[in-house]
Design an enzyme around this catalytic site. Sequence first.
Site, short mmCIF file in Angstrom:
data_model
loop_
_atom_site.label_atom_id
_atom_site.label_comp_id
_atom_site.label_asym_id
_atom_site.label_seq_id
_atom_site.Cartn_x
_atom_site.Cartn_y
_atom_site.Cartn_z
N CYS A 125 1.19 -1.59 -0.33
CA CYS A 125 -0.22 0.27 -0.04
C CYS A 125 0.89 1.17 0.41
CB CYS A 125 -1.02 0.12 1.40
SG CYS A 125 -1.68 1.53 1.32
N LYS A 149 -11.71 -6.89 5.96
CA LYS A 149 -12.30 -5.69 7.34
C LYS A 149 -13.04 -6.84 8.22
CE LYS A 149 -12.49 -2.94 3.60
NZ LYS A 149 -11.25 -1.73 3.59
N VAL A 184 -6.41 0.81 5.23
CA VAL A 184 -4.65 1.12 5.96
C VAL A 184 -4.58 2.36 5.23
CG1 VAL A 184 -4.25 -1.72 7.13
CG2 VAL A 184 -3.99 -0.06 4.63
N GLU A 202 -5.59 7.85 8.00
CA GLU A 202 -5.53 8.87 6.32
C GLU A 202 -4.44 8.62 6.31
OE1 GLU A 202 -6.95 10.20 4.24
OE2 GLU A 202 -8.80 8.37 5.09
N SER A 203 -3.92 8.63 5.42
CA SER A 203 -2.28 9.06 5.13
C SER A 203 -1.24 10.00 5.64
CB SER A 203 -1.51 8.27 4.07
OG SER A 203 -2.03 8.54 3.07
N1 LIG Z 1 -6.99 8.23 1.51
C1 LIG Z 1 -6.66 6.76 2.52
C2 LIG Z 1 -6.55 5.72 1.03
C3 LIG Z 1 -5.90 4.75 2.02
C4 LIG Z 1 -5.87 3.63 1.26
O1 LIG Z 1 -7.09 3.51 0.48
N2 LIG Z 1 -5.49 2.18 1.62
C5 LIG Z 1 -6.24 0.74 1.02
C6 LIG Z 1 -4.85 -0.20 0.70
S1 LIG Z 1 -4.19 0.83 -0.72
C7 LIG Z 1 -6.71 0.21 1.39
O2 LIG Z 1 -7.06 0.14 2.89
N3 LIG Z 1 -8.04 -0.53 1.12
C8 LIG Z 1 -9.02 -1.12 1.14
C9 LIG Z 1 -10.27 -1.65 0.19
O3 LIG Z 1 -9.70 -0.39 0.10
O4 LIG Z 1 -10.85 -1.76 1.17
C10 LIG Z 1 -5.58 7.44 3.34
O5 LIG Z 1 -4.71 8.36 3.13
O6 LIG Z 1 -4.62 6.45 4.34
#
Ligand SMILES: N[C@@H](CCC(=O)N[C@@H](CS)C(=O)NCC(=O)O)C(=O)O
Length: 275
Positions: A39, A66, A79, A92-93
């Site tokens: 990620c 989940k 994450v 939120e990163s």
């Molecule tokens: N806006 C969020 C985006 C985080 C994100 O999309 N992470 C992905 C992995 S790269 C995730 O957890 N995906 C799970 C899903 O889509 O169900 C951030 O900046 O942390």
Amino acid sequence: MPASVDTTQLPAHTTGKAAVLAKGHAAEHPLKLYGSWFCPFVQRAWMVLHEKRIPYQYVEINPYNKDPDFLALNPRGLVPTLAVEGEKPLYESMVVCEYLNEAYPNENANGGSLFPIDVYQRARCRLWIDHIEKKIVPGFYRFIQHTPEKEYSIEDARANFLGHIKTLVREMESNNGPWFLGQSFSLVDIALAPWAKRLFLIDHYKPGGVGIPAAGDEEEVWARWRTWFDAITSRSSVQSTWSDDDQYIKAYKRYAEDTTQSEVAKATRKGEKLP
Ligand SMILES: N[C@@H](CCC(=O)N[C@@H](CS)C(=O)NCC(=O)O)C(=O)O
């Protein structure tokens, strides 16, 4: 939830240098980064932990599963998620990156913050992080998820993505060092680093590749880009949080074929704002 490419085809663990780093941070610690090796949003937070020599525990999870325990930490089910001692978790990163930067002000090996002291310069950093979030990152997914069935062409996806990169590069300090701010490495560099490191996946999967000119064309922009790109991909915090290249090739096949059901991919498909 039905089985999907995201839960059945994704290699489960860090490999390479990231595996070494994860092993060194496997011991119980109240500050926990829940992450996934593939990620890019996690890589931002992981880079800040590494840059600032912050003690933490790295916990690998598959965010697509989940699990109720995970959703209890982060109702968005994404994450990075950061467990903070005695407080509710953060997610939120970029929020996580700013928190770590401010909460651990003295730990940076370079002796300072990952943001400038000057208030205007800090606002300017946030402005260009916003450009990365709203333009470059969505452009990356629109490009890598392009398939011949889409209503837009790959040339359009490429031109759009490169246009947003060029806009950022023109804002980069041109003297005294490779970073966005010149000599000072900052959260602007961190915000973009994970996608810069993943550009080879577009070269691998998409006809015509990323399309950054080798030399000559609009050289004043692309020479500055190459300086930044070479510096960022050589940075220890990028390399130490990186698994083996071939694992990313496996993990991003589902993006290249547009079969992933990740929230980011679904939003990209619908032309909506990313989660
Ligand atoms: N806006 C969020 C985006 C985080 C994100 O999309 N992470 C992905 C992995 S790269 C995730 O957890 N995906 C799970 C899903 O889509 O169900 C951030 O900046 O942390």
